[in-house]
Design an enzyme around this catalytic site. Sequence first.
Site, PDB file in Angstrom:
ATOM      1  N   ASP A 101       9.665  67.405   7.102  1.00  0.00           N
ATOM      2  CA  ASP A 101       9.383  68.467   6.152  1.00  0.00           C
ATOM      3  C   ASP A 101       7.976  68.242   5.620  1.00  0.00           C
ATOM      4  O   ASP A 101       7.318  67.270   5.975  1.00  0.00           O
ATOM      5  CB  ASP A 101      10.410  68.464   5.025  1.00  0.00           C
ATOM      6  CG  ASP A 101      10.357  67.172   4.212  1.00  0.00           C
ATOM      7  OD1 ASP A 101      10.940  67.153   3.112  1.00  0.00           O
ATOM      8  OD2 ASP A 101       9.763  66.182   4.672  1.00  0.00           O
ATOM      9  N   ASP A 134      19.862  71.511   8.567  1.00  0.00           N
ATOM     10  CA  ASP A 134      19.780  70.112   8.155  1.00  0.00           C
ATOM     11  C   ASP A 134      20.444  69.973   6.803  1.00  0.00           C
ATOM     12  O   ASP A 134      20.438  70.920   6.016  1.00  0.00           O
ATOM     13  CB  ASP A 134      18.316  69.649   8.036  1.00  0.00           C
ATOM     14  CG  ASP A 134      17.690  70.012   6.693  1.00  0.00           C
ATOM     15  OD1 ASP A 134      17.229  71.156   6.542  1.00  0.00           O
ATOM     16  OD2 ASP A 134      17.733  69.164   5.767  1.00  0.00           O
ATOM     17  N   CYS A 154      39.272  62.675  17.069  1.00  0.00           N
ATOM     18  CA  CYS A 154      37.861  62.300  17.059  1.00  0.00           C
ATOM     19  C   CYS A 154      37.622  61.132  17.999  1.00  0.00           C
ATOM     20  O   CYS A 154      38.393  60.170  18.021  1.00  0.00           O
ATOM     21  CB  CYS A 154      37.423  61.942  15.645  1.00  0.00           C
ATOM     22  SG  CYS A 154      35.693  61.470  15.521  1.00  0.00           S
ATOM     23  N   CYS A 179      34.899  59.178  17.979  1.00  0.00           N
ATOM     24  CA  CYS A 179      33.903  58.220  17.492  1.00  0.00           C
ATOM     25  C   CYS A 179      34.498  56.818  17.454  1.00  0.00           C
ATOM     26  O   CYS A 179      35.715  56.644  17.443  1.00  0.00           O
ATOM     27  CB  CYS A 179      33.367  58.626  16.122  1.00  0.00           C
ATOM     28  SG  CYS A 179      34.394  58.139  14.714  1.00  0.00           S
ATOM     29  N   CYS A 188      37.037  56.073  14.596  1.00  0.00           N
ATOM     30  CA  CYS A 188      38.398  56.594  14.771  1.00  0.00           C
ATOM     31  C   CYS A 188      39.129  55.897  15.902  1.00  0.00           C
ATOM     32  O   CYS A 188      40.346  55.800  15.898  1.00  0.00           O
ATOM     33  CB  CYS A 188      38.357  58.101  15.002  1.00  0.00           C
ATOM     34  SG  CYS A 188      37.901  59.001  13.501  1.00  0.00           S
ATOM     35  N   HIS A 214      31.260  58.300  11.764  1.00  0.00           N
ATOM     36  CA  HIS A 214      32.265  59.341  11.936  1.00  0.00           C
ATOM     37  C   HIS A 214      31.738  60.704  11.517  1.00  0.00           C
ATOM     38  O   HIS A 214      31.918  61.689  12.248  1.00  0.00           O
ATOM     39  CB  HIS A 214      33.539  59.028  11.143  1.00  0.00           C
ATOM     40  CG  HIS A 214      34.459  60.221  11.100  1.00  0.00           C
ATOM     41  ND1 HIS A 214      35.275  60.571  12.157  1.00  0.00           N
ATOM     42  CD2 HIS A 214      34.608  61.189  10.167  1.00  0.00           C
ATOM     43  CE1 HIS A 214      35.911  61.701  11.864  1.00  0.00           C
ATOM     44  NE2 HIS A 214      35.532  62.095  10.655  1.00  0.00           N
TER      45      HIS A 214
END
Lengths: 396, 406
Positions: free
Chosen positions: A100, A274, A312, A314, A317, A342
Site C-alpha cells: 500500500d 485484502d 479442511c 490444512c 486440522c 488454518h
Amino acid sequence: MSAPVNHSALTLKVLAECSVTKARACQLSLPHSVVDTPVFMPVGTQGSLKGITPEQLENSGCQIMLGNTYHLGSNPGAELFDKVGGLHKFMGWKRNLLTDSGGFQMVSLVALSEVTEEGVRFSNPYDAKDMLLTPEKSIEIQNSIGADIIMQLDDVVSSTISGPRVEEAMGRSIRWLDRCIEAHKKTKTQNLFAIIQGGLDSRLRTICLNEMSKRNVPGFAIGGLSGGEDKNDFWKMVTLSTDFLPKHKPRYLMGVGFPVDLVVCSALGCDMFDCVYPTRTARFGTALIPTGKLDLKKKGCAEDFRPIDENCSCSTCRQFTRAYLHTIVTKETVASILLTIHNIQYQMDLMRSIKEAIIQDKYPEFVNDFMQKQFPTRNYPEWTVDALASVNIKLS
Amino acid sequence: MKFSLRSVSQRGGRLATISELGRHGDKTVTTPMCLVFTQAGTIPHLTNDMVQKLGKHAYPVHLPLPLLLESHEILQKYSNGIGDFLALKHHLLYLSVQDSTIRPPEGFNEKSFVSLWGRSGRLNVDVDKFMSVQEAFKPDWYQALCDSDAGKVGSRKRAHKSVERTLAYLDRCLEKHKESEVLRHSCIFGSIEGGSVAEERELSAKETAKRPVAGFVLEGLDTNGPLDSVLPLCENGKKEIIQSILNELPDEKPRILHGPLDPANILAAVELGIDIFDSTYAFLVTERNAALTFCVSPDTESMASNVGKLQDSCNLQRNLYETSLTDKIFKDDFRPLVVGCQCYTCTNHTRAYVHHLVNVGELLGKTLLMLHNLYHFLRFFEVIQLALEEGTFEKLQNMIATRHCN
C-alpha cells in the site's frame, strides 16, 4: 470474454463471467507468478505473515500477499531494500507482493498528522522530527520495496465523514495519482494501481471513476471504504465502481474482509481483496469455519475431539483437535501459528471455491449455499440481501 | 528399552545405544543425547513440520509435567495418550516432574505431596494423582514423583527429607506401575536427591539403584534456569557430588541431568558420566533473541583438522556461545546466522532478516531462531559423540574453553 490486455508487468485474462451476477474468474499474470482471481491477499505487515514461513504460506496456495509501506519504510527502511534488492529477496517470498502507499497508516496510526496538497506531514512531538510523505516519496519507497503491485498515495478520509472534505480528498487523490504516475520508475516490474475515492457520495465517486479511468494504469482499487461505514452504503459504492471500471483491468477492493463480504463483493465484480481479519482473529483464538467462527477459548471446545473443520486439509486440522488447541490458545505461540495456518487455508479454499463456481457458472447456487451455512436461521443481513438482489441473486 | 554401553573413555565420558524404543520398539538413539524441550506440549515457536526439519535427532521429546497437568481429565477422556493428543506420537516422549527452565519456590512440598506450578497456580500432586496422570498420558518414559527441594545449602534435615520422601514416592509409583496394564510399555526413572549433603546423596543413589528403574535423574543440583543462574559445575563442589552419585549407580542404565547447561557444563557433565540432557539452554537463548553461534564442526571430519575452518562460523563475540540478533550491526548483514550451518533458517534466511524480525517483534523471528538454536544444539551432541568415538574429547573441551569461556 475479453482479450487479454498486456501491460508490461500485468496481464489479465478473463476465464469466465457469471451469467447472472457481475462475478468473473480471471487469471492475473504478474512478474513473480500467476494469480487466480477472485483472490484474497493476506497481510504480512512487517515483512512476515505472523509466524508463518514463506514455505508454509506457499503450501497454502497463496499467490500474493501484502506488505505495509509505512511499517517497512521505517523498519528496515528503503535503503536496506535497495541494498538487498527488494522485499521478495529480503523475506524469501517467491510469489507476488503488493504494497500500500503508507498514507492510510500514517493517518490512522499517527496521532498528529496533517494533510496538505504537498503530502501527509507528521510532526512527532517527542523528537521534533518532521516527516513528510509525498506521492513521490511513497512511490520511491515502494520502488525500493519492489512489490509487483504498488498503490498510489491517496488522500484518505474516514468513510463516516461527509461534507466538503470528501470532495477535496477525491480531487487531491486524482492529482496525487498523476504525481505517482510521473514518479514511478519501475513500470516494467511494478504495477501502479489507482485508488478510487469519493466517500459514500455517488456523484463524487462517479467523477473520480471518470477521471481516474482516463489514466493508463494497469489496475484500479476501490478505496475509502471498509472503514466502519454503514454496510448498506458500502455495497452501493462497490457496485457503482465495478459498473464503471473497465472490464479488462483488475478491481481491488481494499480492506475487505470477512468471508461474507468476499462472497458478496465477488458477485458485485471485484477481483482482489485484502484484510487483516483472518490472521488477526487467529491470534485471538478464533478459527474460521463454513458456518462462521469458532472461538477456541470457549469451554465448549475443551472436550471436543474433532478438528476445527473436518473437511479442511490444512496441517492444523489434519493433526489436532479442538480440545488440544483449547489448551494452548493465546498461551503458546504455536497456537497462534496453527490457527493462522488454518485461517489462511480457509480463505484460500473459499476463494478457490468461489472461482470454481464462477467457472462452472453456478455462482448463485454457491452463494445461496454459503449464506445458508453462515446464517442457518436465514436471518441474512439486510445489506447482503439487497446487494445480491442487485445482481439477480435472490437469497432463499 | 535396551541400554547398551558401547564404551567408557578414560576420563568417564560414555557412549551408548538405547534401542527397542517407541511404539513399535524399533527405534534407536545414541547417547550422549539431548531431549527436545517442550512447553505445554509444544516445541516453543515450532509447528511439527518445522520440527521435522531438525531430522532424526529431534526424536526424543521432553514434556515437563507442570503445564500439562491441567489436561489430566481431558487426556483421560481422550484415551489415546498424550503423544496422539500432541501429534507427537512418532516421537519418544519423556515426562519429567518439574520444568527445568525455572526454579520453583522452596518450601511447598509436604510429606504426601509435591507442589507443581501450572498456569493457574500451585497444584498439589500426590502419588495417586501422579500415577493417574501417567496412565492417562501414557508416556514412553517418565520420572517418578520426587521431592527435589533440598532446603538451604548444607541443611542436612531437609536434604534427608527429600531423599526419604523421594524413595517412598518411588516405591509407591513402582507398585502402581507394576499393576498397570496401560503402563506396561512405559519406563520409569528414579531421581537422586539429597541437596548438597554428600552422605544423603550417596544414600539416595545406593537406595534408588536397588529399585527396578530404567534409569536415573540427578535432581536438586541447582542446574535449573533461568539462564544466568546456572553456575559452572566446577564450582561449589558440584562436580564432586555428581561423581559420588554416579559411583553408586550401575553402568548399564542411563543418567539424565536437566537444566539449561551451557556447552562447557555439558562437556563437564558428559565427562563425569551423564548420558542425557534437555534443550532448555537452546530455548532460553532463543527467548533473549540470540542465536547459538559457538563452534561446532559442520561436517564429520575430526575436530582437530576442523579448528582452522571454523573461523568463519564463529561470530564477532568469540568469547560467548551466543550472538544477540538485536545488535544493529546485523541490519545489512546478509550472511546466514552461522556460515556453513545447514539448518532451515541458515539455508533460507539472513542475519539481516532475523534482526529485522526480532527488532519489530515479529513471531517469525523467534521461530527462525528456535529452529537454528535447536539444530545447532543437537549438532553439538553429534559432535560430542564423534569426539568420544575418536578420542578427541579433550581437544573439544579445550576448544570450547579457549574460544568461548570468559
